[in-house]
Scaffold this active site. Structure first.
Site, mmCIF file in Angstrom:
data_model
loop_
_atom_site.group_PDB
_atom_site.id
_atom_site.type_symbol
_atom_site.label_atom_id
_atom_site.label_comp_id
_atom_site.label_asym_id
_atom_site.label_seq_id
_atom_site.Cartn_x
_atom_site.Cartn_y
_atom_site.Cartn_z
ATOM 1 N N ASP A 434 0.800 -1.224 0.000
ATOM 2 C CA ASP A 434 0.000 0.000 0.000
ATOM 3 C C ASP A 434 0.832 1.273 0.000
ATOM 4 O O ASP A 434 0.673 2.152 -0.860
ATOM 5 C CB ASP A 434 -0.932 -0.025 1.225
ATOM 6 C CG ASP A 434 -2.046 1.005 1.145
ATOM 7 O OD1 ASP A 434 -1.735 2.210 1.071
ATOM 8 O OD2 ASP A 434 -3.215 0.610 1.167
ATOM 9 N N THR A 462 -5.213 2.114 -0.632
ATOM 10 C CA THR A 462 -5.039 1.400 -1.898
ATOM 11 C C THR A 462 -5.282 -0.102 -1.744
ATOM 12 O O THR A 462 -5.767 -0.745 -2.684
ATOM 13 C CB THR A 462 -3.643 1.647 -2.510
ATOM 14 O OG1 THR A 462 -2.625 1.253 -1.602
ATOM 15 C CG2 THR A 462 -3.463 3.110 -2.851
ATOM 16 N N ASP A 463 -4.967 -0.669 -0.596
ATOM 17 C CA ASP A 463 -5.320 -2.073 -0.366
ATOM 18 C C ASP A 463 -6.830 -2.262 -0.482
ATOM 19 O O ASP A 463 -7.307 -3.199 -1.131
ATOM 20 C CB ASP A 463 -4.857 -2.518 1.020
ATOM 21 C CG ASP A 463 -3.499 -3.194 1.003
ATOM 22 O OD1 ASP A 463 -3.140 -3.788 -0.020
ATOM 23 O OD2 ASP A 463 -2.794 -3.131 2.021
ATOM 24 N N ILE A 464 -7.586 -1.394 0.167
ATOM 25 C CA ILE A 464 -9.038 -1.512 0.147
ATOM 26 C C ILE A 464 -9.573 -1.272 -1.264
ATOM 27 O O ILE A 464 -10.361 -2.067 -1.792
ATOM 28 C CB ILE A 464 -9.673 -0.533 1.147
ATOM 29 C CG1 ILE A 464 -9.285 -0.924 2.584
ATOM 30 C CG2 ILE A 464 -11.194 -0.505 0.997
ATOM 31 C CD1 ILE A 464 -9.537 0.159 3.611
#
Length: 550
Positions: A434, A462-464
């Site tokens: 991320d 950004t992971d989500i």
């Protein structure tokens, strides 16, 4: 011929499963605008655009059309009327502000962006169900539901059986600055890498040891207090020397860049942005195109099986979304189980954060490095509709789990890879996580509060968003398969997700929040959120969609 007969054309070389399907849009908001851009990337034809009225997206026409309605508050009983209100009331500002010591709005329309993707997913899921003969024609979601999904792990940790780790603020958190003024992020996934890097810089091993736990947990906690000696060590050396030390230690390193004109290639279908996924048909042998039927009252993906081989957040979230839509998800874990199951705080004997993303999944323990493990995984895939993984580049092929190999086992399979960088940085890319992606993409510069040095948010945006993008690609590929397209290969990345978020910067002069910022623990106790949350060992968001007939 009428579109509402749901004819099944052959897929093109690059799959656009909604090619030529009419889209009517009512209302205007950042969530609606993002949904229109992404639907444009899937090939829709925007035939009716009205700026007034309640937010509504209508895909197709006639009795087979599907609709998605959106609003700000959804099931949350609060007067939410804008992005800032949602970020404050639904916990985003509190989580984002942990590194700064006080609630802080993100500089992007994050909740609206997530809501826009959820709307696209709802339409794709409803259309897929319609292709299978189910009477699903309408879906609802909201920006508040999107925000609660985005803070779901933090909500779970705040309401676990045992206390979450204490939160603290300090100036020693990364990024670091080199002697020649380069602001940079680092990533180490193993304690040996962390130790090797800092000892090469001359830092005492005891200091290095104190820094590892907060650094390792920063993804989960949203804060990171590091010994000041680490920042002093990087400030004494030029970036080139630091990069060499990082490379020797196996540590990822990336300068923090500024987003600006040209940071994101523009274009794509429907006048929208470049698609954050790639969907391509794959020759897959004797696939008849028959789709499993949907049981009455079940979710739109009921009857499908997803084989998921993922870790950390991006991949598990994609699988979680598919499970919420009704798919059976079987998670492949290492022998002995995923180590993240034991990361505190715990609830019911499992990590609360792990539980938040994996509670609906069955588990198959298998080691892909062994012949027996590979055979078990291939047997699972042979009875699945989707194989979802976020293995390192080349690993799937090394294990015999690449698209070509698995589609030979299961014709018609959707083979989905959620990566860190995609093909952007080539074979020598650092590990794609991320904060490195925020740094490289320029997203960090949009989420940095005014007047502060450039830094990614420690909320895993950004992971989500990468998990959301991956799940959207899978849903689009399922629609393509059900439309006669056969097997499909889907690729997305954290970088493609970050680049999509560059379009969502909050404009100067945007209205501030009218509501006080709530922490995840506070909103979990607030009765005005009762319809949007539920308890399953800890407090968790309800599914962000409500499906039904028109």
């Amino acid at each position: 011929m009428r579109e509402d007969t749901l004819l099944r054309p052959a897929a093109s070389a690059t799959t656009a499963p909604l090619a030529g399907v009419p889209l009517a849009v009512a209302g205007r908001s950042p969530a609606i605008d993002l949904a229109v851009r992404q639907l444009g990337c899937l090939g829709v034809e925007l035939t009716d655009r009205q700026d007034d009225g309640p937010w509504l997206l209508r895909l197709g026409h006639g009795p087979q059309a599907v609709e998605c309605a959106l609003d700000w508050a959804g099931r949350v009983a609060l007067p939410l009327a804008g992005e800032a209100d949602v970020q404050a009331a639904c916990g985003i500002a509190a989580v984002n502000g942990r590194r700064h010591g006080a609630p802080q709005q993100l500089g992007i329309g994050y909740a609206s962006a997530v809501a826009g993707v959820l709307a696209v997913q709802g339409l794709l899921a409803a259309r897929y169900a319609a292709l299978r003969g189910a009477p699903v024609r309408r879906v609802r979601t909201s920006v508040a539901d999107a925000a609660l999904l985005a803070v779901g792990q933090y909500l779970a940790a705040a309401t676990a059986d045992e206390p979450a780790e204490p939160l603290a603020h300090a100036a020693g958190a990364p990024p670091f600055t080199s002697a020649d003024g380069v602001r940079f992020e680092i990533e180490a996934l193993e304690p040996g890498q962390w130790l090797a890097f800092w000892t090469a810089l001359g830092v005492d091993r005891r200091v290095v040891g104190r820094g590892w736990p907060p650094f390792r947990l920063r993804f989960a906690s949203g804060c990171c207090v590091l010994p000041a000696e680490l920042g002093s060590a990087t400030a004494a050396l030029p970036y080139r020397q630091l990069a060499d030390a990082a490379g020797a230690a196996g540590v990822g390193i990336m300068p923090v860049r500024t987003a600006g004109p040209g940071a994101r290639e523009r274009g794509g279908a429907g006048g929208g942005a470049t698609a954050p996924w790639q969907i391509e048909p794959v020759e897959s042998g004797d696939h008849t195109g028959a789709e499993p039927p949907v049981s009455p009252g079940a979710g739109p993906l009921a009857g499908l099986r997803v084989a998921e081989m993922t870790r950390r957040l991006q991949g598990p979230l994609a699988g979680h979304l598919l499970a919420l839509l009704g798919a059976e998800v079987v998670r492949v874990e290492p022998l002995g189980g995923d180590p993240l199951r034991g990361v505190p705080p715990m609830t019911g004997g499992v990590s609360a954060r792990f539980h938040a993303l994996n509670r609906h999944k069955r588990v198959l323990e298998a080691d892909p490095r062994s012949a027996e493990g590979r055979r078990a995984i291939r047997d699972l895939v042979a009875g699945s509709d989707v194989f979802l993984h976020n293995l390192a580049p080349g690993k799937a092929e090394q294990f015999g789990l690449g698209a070509a190999e698995l589609l030979a086992v299961r014709p018609g399979l959707v083979h989905a890879w959620a990566s860190g960088w995609g093909a952007e940085l080539g074979a020598g890319a650092p590990v794609g996580t991320d904060y490195l992606v925020q740094a490289y993409s320029g997203l960090a510069s949009l989420v940095t509060p005014p007047g502060r040095p450039l830094a990614p948010t420690l909320m895993t945006v950004t992971d989500i968003f990468g998990g959301l993008v991956s799940a959207t690609g899978v849903l689009a590929a399922l629609v393509a398969r059900a439309s006669g397209g056969g097997g499909q290969r889907v690729e997305s990345s954290l970088l493609s997700a970050a680049l999509a978020l560059l379009d969502t910067a909050v404009p100067p002069g945007a209205p501030p929040a009218r509501l006080p910022a709530a922490t995840p623990a506070e909103l979990a106790r607030d009765p005005r959120f009762a319809a949007a949350l539920h308890r399953d060992g800890c407090v968790l968001p309800c599914s962000p969609w409500e499906f039904g007939p028109r």
